[in-house]
Design a protein around this motif. Structure first.
Motif, short mmCIF file in Angstrom:
data_model
loop_
_atom_site.label_atom_id
_atom_site.label_comp_id
_atom_site.label_asym_id
_atom_site.label_seq_id
_atom_site.Cartn_x
_atom_site.Cartn_y
_atom_site.Cartn_z
N ASN A 166 25.55 79.58 -6.97
CA ASN A 166 25.98 78.49 -6.11
C ASN A 166 26.70 77.49 -7.01
OD1 ASN A 166 26.20 76.38 -4.30
ND2 ASN A 166 24.06 75.77 -4.44
N TYR A 179 20.64 72.54 -12.91
CA TYR A 179 20.32 73.05 -14.26
C TYR A 179 20.84 72.11 -15.36
CZ TYR A 179 20.47 77.47 -11.48
OH TYR A 179 20.36 78.42 -10.52
N SER A 199 13.77 78.69 1.49
CA SER A 199 14.66 77.72 2.14
C SER A 199 15.87 78.36 2.82
CB SER A 199 15.20 76.73 1.11
OG SER A 199 14.18 75.97 0.57
N LYS A 200 16.28 79.52 2.35
CA LYS A 200 17.58 80.06 2.79
C LYS A 200 17.37 81.13 3.87
CE LYS A 200 19.25 77.30 -0.32
NZ LYS A 200 19.93 76.06 0.02
N ALA A 211 17.84 82.26 -5.23
CA ALA A 211 17.73 81.52 -3.96
C ALA A 211 18.41 82.28 -2.81
CB ALA A 211 18.34 80.13 -4.11
N TYR A 212 19.44 83.09 -3.13
CA TYR A 212 20.24 83.73 -2.07
C TYR A 212 20.13 85.26 -2.11
CZ TYR A 212 22.17 79.05 -2.05
OH TYR A 212 22.30 77.68 -1.98
N ASP A 243 17.67 82.72 -10.98
CA ASP A 243 17.41 81.95 -9.76
C ASP A 243 17.99 82.76 -8.59
OD1 ASP A 243 17.59 80.24 -7.59
OD2 ASP A 243 18.34 78.54 -8.74
N PHE A 266 24.58 75.92 -10.32
CA PHE A 266 23.84 74.94 -9.52
C PHE A 266 23.63 73.69 -10.38
CE2 PHE A 266 19.48 73.94 -7.50
CZ PHE A 266 20.06 73.26 -6.43
N GLY A 296 9.52 73.92 -2.91
CA GLY A 296 10.91 74.36 -3.02
C GLY A 296 11.08 74.97 -4.40
N SER A 297 12.10 75.85 -4.55
CA SER A 297 12.30 76.45 -5.88
C SER A 297 12.83 75.40 -6.85
CB SER A 297 13.22 77.66 -5.81
OG SER A 297 14.48 77.31 -5.32
N ASN A 298 13.38 74.32 -6.29
CA ASN A 298 13.85 73.23 -7.14
C ASN A 298 12.73 72.66 -8.02
OD1 ASN A 298 16.62 71.22 -6.33
ND2 ASN A 298 15.39 71.04 -8.17
N ARG A 335 9.94 72.97 2.42
CA ARG A 335 9.93 72.95 0.96
C ARG A 335 8.91 73.93 0.37
NH1 ARG A 335 13.46 72.73 -0.13
NH2 ARG A 335 13.44 71.77 -2.18
N THR A 364 13.18 81.40 -3.14
CA THR A 364 12.91 80.31 -2.20
C THR A 364 12.74 80.82 -0.77
OG1 THR A 364 13.69 78.18 -1.40
CG2 THR A 364 15.38 79.83 -1.76
C1 LIG Z 1 21.05 78.28 -6.60
C2 LIG Z 1 20.02 77.41 -5.98
N1 LIG Z 1 18.81 77.36 -6.53
C3 LIG Z 1 17.83 76.61 -6.02
C4 LIG Z 1 18.04 75.83 -4.91
C5 LIG Z 1 16.90 74.97 -4.43
O1 LIG Z 1 16.41 75.37 -3.23
P1 LIG Z 1 14.97 74.96 -2.71
O2 LIG Z 1 14.46 73.85 -3.59
O3 LIG Z 1 15.17 74.53 -1.31
O4 LIG Z 1 14.12 76.18 -2.85
C6 LIG Z 1 19.28 75.83 -4.28
C7 LIG Z 1 19.53 75.00 -3.10
O5 LIG Z 1 20.57 74.91 -2.53
C8 LIG Z 1 20.30 76.65 -4.83
O6 LIG Z 1 21.53 76.68 -4.30
#
Ligand SMILES: Cc1ncc(COP(=O)(O)O)c(C=O)c1O
Length: 368
Positions: free
Chosen positions: A167, A123, A226-227, A196-197, A194, A120, A94-96, A235, A224
């Motif tokens: 986010n 951070y 994930s989205k 993610a979207y 970041d 988010f 996951g990018s997390n 992940r 990521t």
């Molecule tokens: C802005 C942002 N960055 C990173 C993530 C982490 O996503 P993931 O770990 O699933 O890649 C999220 C998850 O909601 C997010 O909203």
């Protein structure tokens, strides 16, 4: 009694655990509901590519073998698709995980981190764990104020972290302004974008920011699967940076941090561009329904370029959240961000959004 909390590193005792969206099964169990939909964690309601699902089933048969720790084939695929040199790519659970690794690599109690307000939540959590100073920069009309972010950078600023789109606001910055900003930040300050979207962004606000790294060695771009690719449960994410940064982050990464099924799914998902296009187009169509709903009901929706919307109900939104829950719709209150009047709603399928609108209609009428 031994005080183990005082033995924990840095600012860890000062943070609370990350609050994930409520799982469907929990709401079904607690409220005795059979039909529950979750519009709370910005997941992809269309799932992952069917081609990817088929390949994952095949890959399961080899699960007794460790995955390729360096993710050779996925990095090759990213090179083929976007032209990123594999040596500049780091893969994460996951990018997390990548965000966590970046903080662990570079942030400590002697530096500060510049983070826009309502970013988010991970951070500031990471910065607090590292015991770093956090400089929080107010938004301008819910959008990251790049001038103010730039002004906050000082000789002790090790990193700036920007989510684009962000986010929980869903807003994106003007891409030309972002490029200007990244170019002028001193190279001693890292800039993490970041994304993610980013697949959901409007075309005019989109650029392949990872290509800017050639000119801006302090830039790190995180993405990521994930989205828009729909692989949240598997992940997997990746970051692009200069080679030296990639090499450093790579040393911290646990061996085999990305599992074999996720690697297989990501490769297939990148190839299934039809699925990705469908997901993005449906999301945009449904997002327009939220715009219309808010106009019709005199509610303020923060302009979103993501797969979720944040709506200001101009009253304590918690009772609305709770009433939606009792009608089998899980959304996300933003109390944790001190945005008590706002609910964040992930954009679902047409049917799911219709269910949300109907429930919201009933609730808003009963509150009048
Ligand atoms: C802005 C942002 N960055 C990173 C993530 C982490 O996503 P993931 O770990 O699933 O890649 C999220 C998850 O909601 C997010 O909203």
């Amino acid at each position: 009694m031994t005080d183990y909390t005082s033995m924990a590193n840095g600012g860890l005792p000062r943070i609370s655990p990350y609050q994930a969206g409520k799982p469907i099964e929990e709401v079904q169990r607690e409220l005795g509901l059979s039909e529950v939909i979750k519009l709370a964690s910005n997941e992809n309601p269309f799932g992952m590519s069917k081609k990817a699902v088929a390949k994952c089933a095949e890959a399961l048969n080899s699960s007794h073998i460790y995955p390729d720790s360096n993710g050779y084939y996925l990095k090759q695929k990213l090179f083929e698709k976007f032209g990123y040199d594999p040596k500049t790519i780091t893969l994460g659970d996951g990018s997390n995980e990548l965000i966590n690794l970046i903080f662990q690599t570079f942030i400590n109690n002697k530096v500060n981190v510049v983070i826009p307000a309502y970013s988010f939540v991970v951070y500031p959590m990471e910065a607090t764990v590292a015991d770093a100073q956090v400089k929080t920069i107010p938004l301008k009309d819910w959008v990251i104020d790049l001038d103010a972010v730039y002004d906050a950078i000082d000789s002790n600023t090790r990193m700036v972290v920007l989510a684009n789109p962000a986010n929980p606001t869903g807003t994106a910055v003007n891409i030309n302004k972002l490029k200007e900003f990244v170019k002028k930040v001193p190279h001693e300050t890292l800039v993490v974008i970041d994304e993610a979207y980013n697949e959901y962004q409007k075309e005019e606000d989109f650029d392949d920011t990872a290509k800017w790294i050639a000119e801006c060695p302090n830039l790190i771009v995180s993405r990521t699967f994930s989205k828009a690719y729909g692989l949240a449960g598997l992940r997997i994410g990746y970051m692009v940076s200069n080679e030296e940064i990639a090499s450093l982050v790579n040393r911290l990464r646990a061996p085999f941090n990305v599992n074999a099924i996720a690697l297989t799914a990501a490769i297939e998902a990148l190839d299934d561009t039809d699925h990705l296009k469908m997901v993005v187009a449906e999301n945009a169509k449904e997002r327009d329904r939220y715009v219309k709903y808010c106009e019709d009901h005199n509610l303020y929706m923060i302009p979103s370029q993501a797969n979720f919307v944040s709506i200001d109900f101009k009253r304590d939104a918690f009772p609305i959240y709770d009433a939606l829950l009792h009608r089998g719709v899980i959304v996300r209150p933003l109390k944790g961000y001190k945005l008590d009047t706002i609910l964040r709603i992930s954009i679902g399928t047409h049917v799911e959004n219709t269910k949300l609108f109907k429930a919201l209609d009933e609730i808003l009428k009963s509150l009048k």
